[in-house]
Design a protein around this motif. Sequence first.
Motif, short mmCIF file in Angstrom:
data_model
loop_
_atom_site.label_atom_id
_atom_site.label_comp_id
_atom_site.label_asym_id
_atom_site.label_seq_id
_atom_site.Cartn_x
_atom_site.Cartn_y
_atom_site.Cartn_z
N ARG A 90 0.82 -1.21 0.00
CA ARG A 90 0.00 0.00 0.00
C ARG A 90 0.85 1.26 0.00
NH1 ARG A 90 -5.07 -1.04 4.19
NH2 ARG A 90 -6.26 -2.41 2.80
N ARG A 91 0.50 2.16 -0.88
CA ARG A 91 1.12 3.48 -0.95
C ARG A 91 0.00 4.51 -0.94
NH1 ARG A 91 4.40 0.29 -0.15
NH2 ARG A 91 6.48 0.01 -1.06
N GLY A 92 -0.53 4.77 0.25
CA GLY A 92 -1.72 5.61 0.32
C GLY A 92 -2.90 4.85 -0.23
N LEU A 93 -3.62 5.48 -1.17
CA LEU A 93 -4.76 4.83 -1.80
C LEU A 93 -4.35 3.90 -2.93
CD1 LEU A 93 -7.47 7.63 -1.94
CD2 LEU A 93 -7.01 5.96 -0.15
N ALA A 94 -3.11 3.95 -3.33
CA ALA A 94 -2.61 3.05 -4.38
C ALA A 94 -2.22 1.71 -3.76
CB ALA A 94 -1.43 3.68 -5.10
N VAL A 95 -2.69 0.64 -4.35
CA VAL A 95 -2.39 -0.71 -3.84
C VAL A 95 -1.97 -1.61 -4.99
CG1 VAL A 95 -4.01 -0.50 -1.92
CG2 VAL A 95 -4.81 -1.44 -4.09
N SER A 96 -1.31 -2.69 -4.64
CA SER A 96 -0.90 -3.69 -5.63
C SER A 96 -1.94 -4.80 -5.68
CB SER A 96 0.47 -4.26 -5.27
OG SER A 96 0.83 -5.29 -6.18
N LEU A 97 -2.51 -5.00 -6.86
CA LEU A 97 -3.48 -6.07 -7.07
C LEU A 97 -2.77 -7.27 -7.70
CD1 LEU A 97 -6.48 -3.98 -8.45
CD2 LEU A 97 -6.13 -4.82 -6.12
N GLU A 98 -2.92 -8.41 -7.10
CA GLU A 98 -2.24 -9.62 -7.56
C GLU A 98 -3.26 -10.62 -8.09
OE1 GLU A 98 1.28 -12.64 -6.00
OE2 GLU A 98 0.05 -11.54 -4.55
N ILE A 99 -3.02 -11.10 -9.29
CA ILE A 99 -3.88 -12.11 -9.91
C ILE A 99 -3.13 -13.44 -9.89
CG2 ILE A 99 -5.14 -12.76 -11.99
CD1 ILE A 99 -5.10 -9.78 -12.77
N ILE A 100 -3.70 -14.41 -9.22
CA ILE A 100 -3.05 -15.71 -9.06
C ILE A 100 -3.89 -16.79 -9.73
CG2 ILE A 100 -2.18 -17.41 -7.40
CD1 ILE A 100 -2.02 -15.12 -5.36
#
Length: 236
Positions: free
Chosen positions: A25-35
Amino acid sequence: MKNLLCCKYCCSSEKIELREDLKSRRGLAVSLEIICHNCGESTSIMSSKISNKCYDVNLRLTYGMRAIGKGGAAARIFCGLMNLSPPPAKFERHNSLFLNVLKKISEDSMNAAVHEAVIANDNNSNIAVAVDGTWHKRGYSSLNGVVCATSVENGKVINFEALTKYCSSCKGKKKPRENCAKNYEGFSGGMECRGVLSIFQRSETSRKACYTQYLGDGDSKGFLTIKANEFLRLNV
């Protein structure tokens, strides 16, 4: 989204998992991971693009708060109520980015307004201006004030001077910092005279025009300041 996804490696759409990497998480920016549990491959992507070394969604949040006169504390409350990720820890650092952009936009707008006024005045750069000042608070105890010069020809702002007797960065410091915001000392009522003088001093260098007619309200202190400095052949 899970129903629309398919693995780019095995094209399977049955065993797809979409999840957020909480550590990214970087503030409201997040990393979405597709598995993909069918082939074991995974792909990740940030939920927001980067603009000026900052995530776009965080810039928009900061701008939105500034547009309604709020800051980091209000942003944290808003994000909490909306069940969003907390805003970036260094929320206020984005303000400098907006300041630089606003400076450029305002300068371009004021230069264009002067150009219009000169054309409306038969291409004569000796133009008339209406000058007035205002303060952050009523009375003569305000720490901040601003003086604006408006073209009489088109009613648009062509210059302004912001003055302040306070700097948050230097508060409690024995010596002012290099980037100290304080640019005025004295009683608040004198801000208008100082601002008017600064605007007229740089009229020819910054706007390529000469202010030869002065339109003001009942307070004539600004006009008297310009007249006393023998700046221009003014008409009130």
